[in-house]
Each structure stands twice: as C-alpha cells, then as structure tokens.
Design a protein around this motif. Sequence first.
Motif, PDB file in Angstrom:
ATOM      1  N   THR A 233      77.950  57.361  39.700  1.00 38.88           N
ATOM      2  CA  THR A 233      77.174  56.484  38.813  1.00 38.88           C
ATOM      3  C   THR A 233      78.016  55.296  38.367  1.00 38.88           C
ATOM      4  OG1 THR A 233      75.840  58.347  38.026  1.00 38.88           O
ATOM      5  CG2 THR A 233      75.881  56.383  36.644  1.00 38.88           C
ATOM      6  N   LEU A 234      79.284  55.553  38.035  1.00 40.16           N
ATOM      7  CA  LEU A 234      80.174  54.460  37.641  1.00 40.16           C
ATOM      8  C   LEU A 234      80.413  53.503  38.808  1.00 40.16           C
ATOM      9  CD1 LEU A 234      82.820  56.410  35.509  1.00 40.16           C
ATOM     10  CD2 LEU A 234      81.034  54.862  34.669  1.00 40.16           C
ATOM     11  N   ARG A 235      80.543  54.065  40.023  1.00 35.75           N
ATOM     12  CA  ARG A 235      80.796  53.224  41.200  1.00 35.75           C
ATOM     13  C   ARG A 235      79.692  52.194  41.400  1.00 35.75           C
ATOM     14  NH1 ARG A 235      85.309  52.624  43.214  1.00 35.75           N
ATOM     15  NH2 ARG A 235      84.770  51.044  41.690  1.00 35.75           N
ATOM     16  N   ASP A 236      78.460  52.558  41.078  1.00 37.59           N
ATOM     17  CA  ASP A 236      77.332  51.642  41.221  1.00 37.59           C
ATOM     18  C   ASP A 236      77.350  50.534  40.182  1.00 37.59           C
ATOM     19  OD1 ASP A 236      76.336  53.085  43.365  1.00 37.59           O
ATOM     20  OD2 ASP A 236      74.962  54.277  42.125  1.00 37.59           O
ATOM     21  N   LYS A 237      78.198  50.697  39.147  1.00 39.28           N
ATOM     22  CA  LYS A 237      78.144  49.768  38.014  1.00 39.28           C
ATOM     23  C   LYS A 237      79.440  49.022  37.746  1.00 39.28           C
ATOM     24  CE  LYS A 237      74.569  52.481  35.688  1.00 39.28           C
ATOM     25  NZ  LYS A 237      74.080  53.055  34.426  1.00 39.28           N
ATOM     26  N   THR A 238      80.527  49.406  38.413  1.00 39.44           N
ATOM     27  CA  THR A 238      81.803  48.740  38.160  1.00 39.44           C
ATOM     28  C   THR A 238      82.683  48.737  39.402  1.00 39.44           C
ATOM     29  OG1 THR A 238      83.753  48.672  36.707  1.00 39.44           O
ATOM     30  CG2 THR A 238      82.946  50.842  37.337  1.00 39.44           C
ATOM     31  N   LYS A 239      83.577  47.749  39.461  1.00 35.74           N
ATOM     32  CA  LYS A 239      84.563  47.677  40.536  1.00 35.74           C
ATOM     33  C   LYS A 239      85.924  48.218  40.095  1.00 35.74           C
ATOM     34  CE  LYS A 239      82.386  43.702  42.778  1.00 35.74           C
ATOM     35  NZ  LYS A 239      82.548  42.279  43.211  1.00 35.74           N
ATOM     36  N   VAL A 240      86.025  48.619  38.828  1.00 42.15           N
ATOM     37  CA  VAL A 240      87.268  49.198  38.331  1.00 42.15           C
ATOM     38  C   VAL A 240      87.620  50.425  39.171  1.00 42.15           C
ATOM     39  CG1 VAL A 240      88.234  50.493  36.379  1.00 42.15           C
ATOM     40  CG2 VAL A 240      87.054  48.346  35.974  1.00 42.15           C
ATOM     41  N   ARG A 241      88.910  50.641  39.402  1.00 37.49           N
ATOM     42  CA  ARG A 241      89.342  51.753  40.253  1.00 37.49           C
ATOM     43  C   ARG A 241      88.957  53.109  39.661  1.00 37.49           C
ATOM     44  NH1 ARG A 241      95.341  49.492  40.405  1.00 37.49           N
ATOM     45  NH2 ARG A 241      94.490  48.578  38.478  1.00 37.49           N
ATOM     46  N   LEU A 242      88.394  53.960  40.529  1.00 34.28           N
ATOM     47  CA  LEU A 242      87.939  55.286  40.130  1.00 34.28           C
ATOM     48  C   LEU A 242      88.772  56.348  40.838  1.00 34.28           C
ATOM     49  CD1 LEU A 242      84.061  54.767  40.329  1.00 34.28           C
ATOM     50  CD2 LEU A 242      85.595  54.362  38.378  1.00 34.28           C
ATOM     51  N   VAL A 243      89.016  57.458  40.143  1.00 34.96           N
ATOM     52  CA  VAL A 243      89.918  58.497  40.643  1.00 34.96           C
ATOM     53  C   VAL A 243      89.263  59.867  40.509  1.00 34.96           C
ATOM     54  CG1 VAL A 243      92.246  59.451  40.507  1.00 34.96           C
ATOM     55  CG2 VAL A 243      91.836  57.078  39.780  1.00 34.96           C
ATOM     56  N   GLN A 244      89.200  60.599  41.628  1.00 37.71           N
ATOM     57  CA  GLN A 244      88.694  61.972  41.604  1.00 37.71           C
ATOM     58  C   GLN A 244      89.824  62.926  41.264  1.00 37.71           C
ATOM     59  OE1 GLN A 244      85.386  63.493  42.355  1.00 37.71           O
ATOM     60  NE2 GLN A 244      86.602  65.066  41.292  1.00 37.71           N
ATOM     61  N   MET A 245      89.657  63.644  40.170  1.00 37.95           N
ATOM     62  CA  MET A 245      90.645  64.629  39.752  1.00 37.95           C
ATOM     63  C   MET A 245      90.413  65.933  40.505  1.00 37.95           C
ATOM     64  SD  MET A 245      91.483  65.586  35.805  1.00 37.95           S
ATOM     65  CE  MET A 245      92.914  66.553  35.327  1.00 37.95           C
ATOM     66  N   ILE A 246      91.497  66.584  40.926  1.00 36.26           N
ATOM     67  CA  ILE A 246      91.431  67.840  41.672  1.00 36.26           C
ATOM     68  C   ILE A 246      92.178  68.909  40.871  1.00 36.26           C
ATOM     69  CG2 ILE A 246      91.926  68.996  43.852  1.00 36.26           C
ATOM     70  CD1 ILE A 246      90.035  66.691  44.255  1.00 36.26           C
ATOM     71  N   GLN A 247      91.442  69.900  40.378  1.00 41.70           N
ATOM     72  CA  GLN A 247      92.037  70.901  39.502  1.00 41.70           C
ATOM     73  C   GLN A 247      92.284  72.233  40.211  1.00 41.70           C
ATOM     74  OE1 GLN A 247      89.127  70.803  36.166  1.00 41.70           O
ATOM     75  NE2 GLN A 247      90.826  70.044  34.941  1.00 41.70           N
ATOM     76  N   GLY A 248      92.941  73.114  39.507  1.00 42.67           N
ATOM     77  CA  GLY A 248      93.131  74.497  39.922  1.00 42.67           C
ATOM     78  C   GLY A 248      93.268  75.326  38.667  1.00 42.67           C
TER      79      GLY A 248
END
Length: 398
Positions: A233-248
């Motif tokens: 949803t954010l990607r559709d609204k901003t060009k600011v860099r987005l980061v997928q967090m990977i947990q355990g």
Amino acid sequence: MKPTQHAWRLGAIAITGLCAALISGCNTEFGVGPGDGGETPGNPDYPTLDNKRPQSFALASVGSQPANSLESMGQAMTQSADFIAVDLVMSKDGTLVALGSPDITDITNIANHSEFSDRKTTKVIDGISVTGWFASDFTLAELQTLRLKNPTGSSTPTDINSFRIQSLAQVFDWAKRQARTPGLYLQTRNPTYHSKLGLPMEDKLIAALQQAGNTSATSPVMIRSTEVQHLKTLRDKTKVRLVQMIQGSDLTPWGVIQLSAPYDRPYDFTVAGTATTYADMVTTAGLAQIKTYADGISPWKPYVISATYLDKNNDGQPDDLNNDGKWDYRDRQMMSATNLVTNAHAANLFVHPFEFSSDVSTLASDFAGDASKEYKLFYKVGVDAVLSANPADANKAR
C-alpha cells in the motif's frame, strides 16, 4: 490475493540452496546452509549492492537510553550513525507516535499514573493476548504526560523534560534541527492490529512524509515493516525506500532458526490464511516477490550467518566454552555464511541485518569479546548496513 499467494507458494517450492525447511507441528525450523560469502565484483573489501562501504544504523535504543527517546537519538548522532531507527504506533486520536510497541506497560511509566489506572485492559496483538495499557487508548496529549523507560528498569529522568514521548512530526522537526541531518529508519509496528482498531497507519504516514518533504528514493528516510500488504500500500503512494523485515522466533542450539507464531510469517499473511513463512520469503523466488514492492530486506542476523553450540565430547549437550557454568552466545561458534546476501543483491535488494551489540554476551566465541570482528565478518559477506546498539563500534570496524 490468490495470484499473490500462488506466487509466494512457488517461492516456497523453489528453495535453492539458501535453506531447507523442516515442518514439525506448529513450528518451522529454518536451517542455514553454506554460501559463497556474497562476493561481488567492484569492491573486494565491501561487496555491497552499490560497492560502497556499509552503513552504520542505530537501533531505537543507544547508550542504555530508553528506546525512541530524543536522548537515545542524540547518542546515535554522537556515535555518527548514518540512520536512526524509530518505531511507530498509533495514538487514540490518529497520530503516529514514536513507541516500540502498542503495549506501553513496560516501556513507559504508565503504572505510576493513577489517573490512568482504569484504562488497564486486555487486547490481542498479532494473535497474542496481552494485559496492560495501550497507546491506542490514549491521545497524543495524554501520552506526552508519560515518560519512556527501559523495559527492565526505571530510567529516572534527569529533569521533567527527559524521555518525553515524541510524535513522528516532532521527530522530523528534531532531525531538521541537527547540524547533520540524520537518516530516519522508521519501523511501523503491527499495521494489521492498528487497522482493525480503525487506526490505519498508511495515509497518516504518507501525510507525515509529505509534510516533512520526504517524498523520493533519495530522501533521508526508509520505512521497515514485517507486513507485506502494508508495504505494498505504501509502495503505491510513495517513492521513499521500503524495507521488508524478516523475523525469527528463536535459534536452536545447533544454529537453526525456529519459526513459531507470531514470528513465523508476516501477520497479515496469518490473517489472510497465507501459508508463506519468512523462510519462504528468503528463497530466490521469495526475494523476487519482495522486489516488486520493496527496495531491501532487513533480516535477523542469523539468516546471514548463524552460530551453533559445539558438542566435542558427544554427550548431547552444548559445550560450555568459557566455563562460566551457563550457555549463551559466547559458547557458540559462527557457521558458514548463507547465500542470502548474494541472492538479495542479485534481485537488486539491499540487506540490513539486525540486531548487533557490543555486549560481550551477544558475541560468539570466534570474536573473543571483540565486537569489531563480528562487524568485519558481516561486512566481508557484503551486507549494506548493520543495525546496532553501538553504531560507533560499527563505524570503527569499517
């Protein structure tokens, strides 16, 4: 959602030497495997995505200061952090607030405020029932009568204005007042939880970014989240860099990442009934999916290089390497690097592992209490930044 779910499941099938998943009951164990060390042409010292030296990011708590306090951010500035992590939740009146969890019971002095005693309640956060006080039951003005503290201590303020809770707008204002504008590494906490309360985060975040003039891929802001649809949803609204967090959820004695709810998959996947786990997301096919909506990944550091206990006498128990009568990370030995960094870079994704510290109890036996050796090992693999409680030490190791 069906095409997306199908694509993710293909990623789960196409496991390519990064890992093997062993499913048992409700747990999944993610095993690390050998990799080629992430070497790429260009800069043999720093095989990062852009061939520049890796960056040093500050975790939300630096110098034993309460997380998300201006005091902690000031420590991060003193230690020359390139970016500063800031956690975000929503207040009752729809304001983004710098707090490490929707549950403020242990991270503020709320228990000392008798005027709010009647607001103690029980809520379900990402499938877990929690009793305490919650940011979503307080307005920003009410929250700012509280003070931040460390979960395990009181963190007595030095004066009445110390450890104040900040709105995101106030954090942006603080950053602009600094002699050197720091980057802000914003982590949105529990987006699905907030949406179910009628407090969706996305539009509020976009408005705050625009108000602060942070609208491009070169803006000194990145947004990290565990949840996929939120980032889309954010990607559709901003060009600011987005980061997928990977947990355990945990690390077995033999260096295998365990995946148990709610740390087995993005919570929006759990709600949607999507079986994809974090282990599936770090396959080559999973990384290709992440690239469709994000610019990078932020994995728990064992996904890059894990550590195992030893059992040299074959008694079925880990060896106590430092003979202190207990087992902790100091009794572990580093394993071979996985090929996660190599595969992420091949997908044009940067890699920002967490969480690093100079606390000797968090350092494997290989490093003999010297945190710089751990940073250098991860830099050699090619990570693009590290998130650390001691960014100055991360800088010195570069």
